[in-house]
Design a protein around this motif. Sequence first.
Motif, PDB file in Angstrom:
ATOM      1  N   GLU A 426      15.516   2.379   6.616  1.00  0.00           N
ATOM      2  CA  GLU A 426      14.726   3.467   6.025  1.00  0.00           C
ATOM      3  C   GLU A 426      14.078   3.069   4.700  1.00  0.00           C
ATOM      4  N   PHE A 427      13.309   2.011   4.746  1.00  0.00           N
ATOM      5  CA  PHE A 427      12.568   1.563   3.568  1.00  0.00           C
ATOM      6  C   PHE A 427      11.439   2.548   3.257  1.00  0.00           C
ATOM      7  N   PRO A 428      10.982   2.583   2.002  1.00  0.00           N
ATOM      8  CA  PRO A 428       9.793   3.390   1.697  1.00  0.00           C
ATOM      9  C   PRO A 428       8.620   2.935   2.563  1.00  0.00           C
ATOM     10  N   MET A 429       7.809   3.874   2.973  1.00  0.00           N
ATOM     11  CA  MET A 429       6.628   3.566   3.776  1.00  0.00           C
ATOM     12  C   MET A 429       5.564   2.884   2.919  1.00  0.00           C
ATOM     13  N   PHE A 430       5.455   3.316   1.664  1.00  0.00           N
ATOM     14  CA  PHE A 430       4.411   2.796   0.778  1.00  0.00           C
ATOM     15  C   PHE A 430       5.004   2.421  -0.580  1.00  0.00           C
ATOM     16  N   GLU A 431       4.290   1.575  -1.298  1.00  0.00           N
ATOM     17  CA  GLU A 431       4.607   1.289  -2.695  1.00  0.00           C
ATOM     18  C   GLU A 431       3.296   1.239  -3.478  1.00  0.00           C
ATOM     19  N   TYR A 432       3.372   1.625  -4.741  1.00  0.00           N
ATOM     20  CA  TYR A 432       2.141   1.695  -5.537  1.00  0.00           C
ATOM     21  C   TYR A 432       1.862   0.345  -6.183  1.00  0.00           C
ATOM     22  N   SER A 433       0.651  -0.162  -5.984  1.00  0.00           N
ATOM     23  CA  SER A 433       0.227  -1.430  -6.566  1.00  0.00           C
ATOM     24  C   SER A 433      -0.525  -1.162  -7.862  1.00  0.00           C
ATOM     25  N   GLU A 434       0.067  -1.556  -8.989  1.00  0.00           N
ATOM     26  CA  GLU A 434      -0.598  -1.397 -10.277  1.00  0.00           C
ATOM     27  C   GLU A 434      -1.873  -2.241 -10.338  1.00  0.00           C
ATOM     28  N   GLU A 435      -1.816  -3.417  -9.711  1.00  0.00           N
ATOM     29  CA  GLU A 435      -2.967  -4.322  -9.710  1.00  0.00           C
ATOM     30  C   GLU A 435      -4.158  -3.713  -8.973  1.00  0.00           C
ATOM     31  N   GLU A 436      -3.884  -3.086  -7.803  1.00  0.00           N
ATOM     32  CA  GLU A 436      -4.969  -2.531  -7.000  1.00  0.00           C
ATOM     33  C   GLU A 436      -5.195  -1.050  -7.246  1.00  0.00           C
ATOM     34  N   GLN A 437      -4.284  -0.421  -8.017  1.00  0.00           N
ATOM     35  CA  GLN A 437      -4.400   1.001  -8.336  1.00  0.00           C
ATOM     36  C   GLN A 437      -4.464   1.863  -7.073  1.00  0.00           C
ATOM     37  N   ARG A 438      -3.588   1.541  -6.129  1.00  0.00           N
ATOM     38  CA  ARG A 438      -3.520   2.314  -4.895  1.00  0.00           C
ATOM     39  C   ARG A 438      -2.175   2.062  -4.225  1.00  0.00           C
ATOM     40  N   PHE A 439      -1.849   2.920  -3.268  1.00  0.00           N
ATOM     41  CA  PHE A 439      -0.659   2.705  -2.463  1.00  0.00           C
ATOM     42  C   PHE A 439      -0.960   1.653  -1.392  1.00  0.00           C
ATOM     43  N   VAL A 440      -0.003   0.763  -1.181  1.00  0.00           N
ATOM     44  CA  VAL A 440      -0.123  -0.252  -0.131  1.00  0.00           C
ATOM     45  C   VAL A 440       1.097  -0.125   0.780  1.00  0.00           C
ATOM     46  N   ALA A 441       1.013  -0.729   1.955  1.00  0.00           N
ATOM     47  CA  ALA A 441       2.142  -0.682   2.887  1.00  0.00           C
ATOM     48  C   ALA A 441       3.301  -1.485   2.315  1.00  0.00           C
ATOM     49  N   ALA A 442       4.486  -0.887   2.247  1.00  0.00           N
ATOM     50  CA  ALA A 442       5.657  -1.584   1.706  1.00  0.00           C
ATOM     51  C   ALA A 442       6.120  -2.684   2.648  1.00  0.00           C
ATOM     52  N   HIS A 443       5.997  -2.468   3.928  1.00  0.00           N
ATOM     53  CA  HIS A 443       6.415  -3.457   4.938  1.00  0.00           C
ATOM     54  C   HIS A 443       5.155  -4.104   5.503  1.00  0.00           C
ATOM     55  N   HIS A 444       4.507  -3.474   6.426  1.00  0.00           N
ATOM     56  CA  HIS A 444       3.147  -3.780   6.853  1.00  0.00           C
ATOM     57  C   HIS A 444       2.566  -2.513   7.469  1.00  0.00           C
ATOM     58  N   PRO A 445       1.251  -2.408   7.604  1.00  0.00           N
ATOM     59  CA  PRO A 445       0.647  -1.127   7.992  1.00  0.00           C
ATOM     60  C   PRO A 445       0.834  -0.745   9.458  1.00  0.00           C
ATOM     61  N   PHE A 446       1.636  -1.507  10.202  1.00  0.00           N
ATOM     62  CA  PHE A 446       1.878  -1.187  11.607  1.00  0.00           C
ATOM     63  C   PHE A 446       3.289  -0.624  11.803  1.00  0.00           C
ATOM     64  N   THR A 447       3.966  -0.367  10.681  1.00  0.00           N
ATOM     65  CA  THR A 447       5.315   0.195  10.704  1.00  0.00           C
ATOM     66  C   THR A 447       5.270   1.698  10.901  1.00  0.00           C
ATOM     67  N   SER A 448       6.130   2.188  11.756  1.00  0.00           N
ATOM     68  CA  SER A 448       6.153   3.625  12.039  1.00  0.00           C
ATOM     69  C   SER A 448       6.895   4.383  10.939  1.00  0.00           C
ATOM     70  N   PRO A 449       6.334   5.510  10.506  1.00  0.00           N
ATOM     71  CA  PRO A 449       7.090   6.374   9.582  1.00  0.00           C
ATOM     72  C   PRO A 449       8.209   7.089  10.321  1.00  0.00           C
ATOM     73  N   ARG A 450       9.205   7.548   9.574  1.00  0.00           N
ATOM     74  CA  ARG A 450      10.231   8.388  10.197  1.00  0.00           C
ATOM     75  C   ARG A 450       9.565   9.648  10.744  1.00  0.00           C
ATOM     76  N   GLN A 451      10.084  10.150  11.843  1.00  0.00           N
ATOM     77  CA  GLN A 451       9.490  11.322  12.470  1.00  0.00           C
ATOM     78  C   GLN A 451       9.430  12.496  11.505  1.00  0.00           C
ATOM     79  N   GLU A 452      10.501  12.640  10.700  1.00  0.00           N
ATOM     80  CA  GLU A 452      10.549  13.777   9.775  1.00  0.00           C
ATOM     81  C   GLU A 452       9.610  13.620   8.586  1.00  0.00           C
TER      82      GLU A 452
END
Length: 580
Positions: A426-452
């Motif tokens: 249950e890792f975070p889905m996203f993390e905030y990139s200070e360098e890019e000033q946006r949320f990026v995928a914490a794992h990779h963008p093909f990871t499924s979020p928890r249903q809830e």
Amino acid sequence: MKKFNNAEFNINNIGQKVELYGWVQKKRNLGGLVFIDLRDRSGIIQLIVKPDNKSYELASSLKSESVISVSGIISERENKNLKLITGEIEVIVENLTLINMSIDIPFEITEDTTALEETRLKYRYLDIRRENIRNNLILRHQVTMITRNFLSENGFIEIETPILCVPTPEGARDYLVPSRISKGNFYALPQSPQIYKQLLMIGGMEKYFQIARCFRDEDLRADRQPEFTQIDIEMSFANEEDIFNVVEGLMKKIFKETKKVDLETFTRITYNESIDRFGTDKPDTRFAMEIEDITDIFSNTYFEVFSNIIVNGGIINAIVLKGLASTVSRKDIDKLTEFVKVYNAKALSYLKYNDGILSGSISKIMSNNEQEILIERLNLQENDMVFIIADKKKIVKTALGALRIKLANQHNIIDKDKYNFLWVTEFPMFEYSEEEQRFVAAHHPFTSPRQEDMDKLLTDKENCYSRAYDLVLNGYELLSGSVRIHDIITQEKVFSAIDMTHKEAREKFGFFLDAFQYGAPPHCGVGIGLERLIMILADTDNIKDVVAFPKTASASCLMSDAPGKVNEKQLDELGIEIKK
């Protein structure tokens, strides 16, 4: 062709005539007899050349690492060396042939060589002759064969995926390969076979694996190389439990066959629990010293530093070094204070517990009630030492997590004979990139979020969690994996959540998104870091020890001088000009 290996022979072979090939490990001339340690891949066997042998002068002139062949009779050794497999026997040489004389070697080919790493990497073909490096490479082969056999027996199909891929905008920096035919366009070397293995699931293969070569252009460290090998596994119609069972079965098989170890139960904790208890998502659980939250103890403190931190949403946490307070000097504390500053902690407070009394940097600012609660909460015993950091949560957890490992290594409290596997889920889905000033995928963008958490994809990214999981072994991240997204609507939402426009998504992943529309099954998988696994099995902390031809920290090869320059003609063919 060579028929025998040195290690095939023992005391039961006395009187047998043999023909052997190998390298001269060492030569000694004692009392007229020439003793030669002949080395091949299997080990060492002692040769004796007598003065009346026609090859005596040749034997006397041999240099270390020369390649020879000999024929002779196996005899019982007078002075036995039971450290060697062949230590009870020797070969009385009848014929000796020099195949290739070696020049003087730049360093001794011994397990405990004092040669600098730079020298060993420059002459890596010599370094591989050392027993420990050779055995590591053999171990690597054994693990890959166990893996292939295990997965094949469980219905997985080994399939190769492309090395020349399309560049992607997420993850680490790609290694790029210019196209000669399509000037101005580039392939990328795969950081992992991620998209292709998902396409194989959509293609109906159901169970896939690959011993896959991967490439990432990122800063190197002791457990990272720019090119590495991944045991890649993907399953359709499966969930976390299914992939956990496959991986655990594989690990149990590998450790049983290579280390004769029966692995115990694989523990599971969530990402948040891992951070709270250990300050990291890859904790070493071979020892305790867990992080304790003591913020509430100081809720009414008069100590302004602590009270201000609490008012501003910070926390106060501690770890306890059990029974070793007397071994920690003031100088040691100063060094540890500097150490935690690397992790942005502003200060390191400490307390020692002796004769029922707390002493140390903050003992005088603590009330009797605070001291009593702290002693009880942390279950302090005689000669215990408490280290405390107060700051923002991320700083506190990261700094104490690093300090925990440092103290454990300094005081030798880690059980080196243990293999502690831990699933972190249950890792975070996203993390905030200070360098890019946006949320990026914490794992990779093909990871499924928890249903809830589906409804949080676009509205509450900080609190959106995924179905990603890591397997941690003794503080190393051994693998990462996840349940994958298998429908186009969720996939497009995730792309939108990381600020990827519809146009960008179609340009980069159009073929992938299209595939979702043709009946994509639910699927999940993992990528196991082969080198890290071999590092642990081989009991080394340097990844170079388990790679045949490794790169340095600057991603260069000292042996071949890669990366190298190319000539103008090659650049012209690619339509490339070097920017000065």
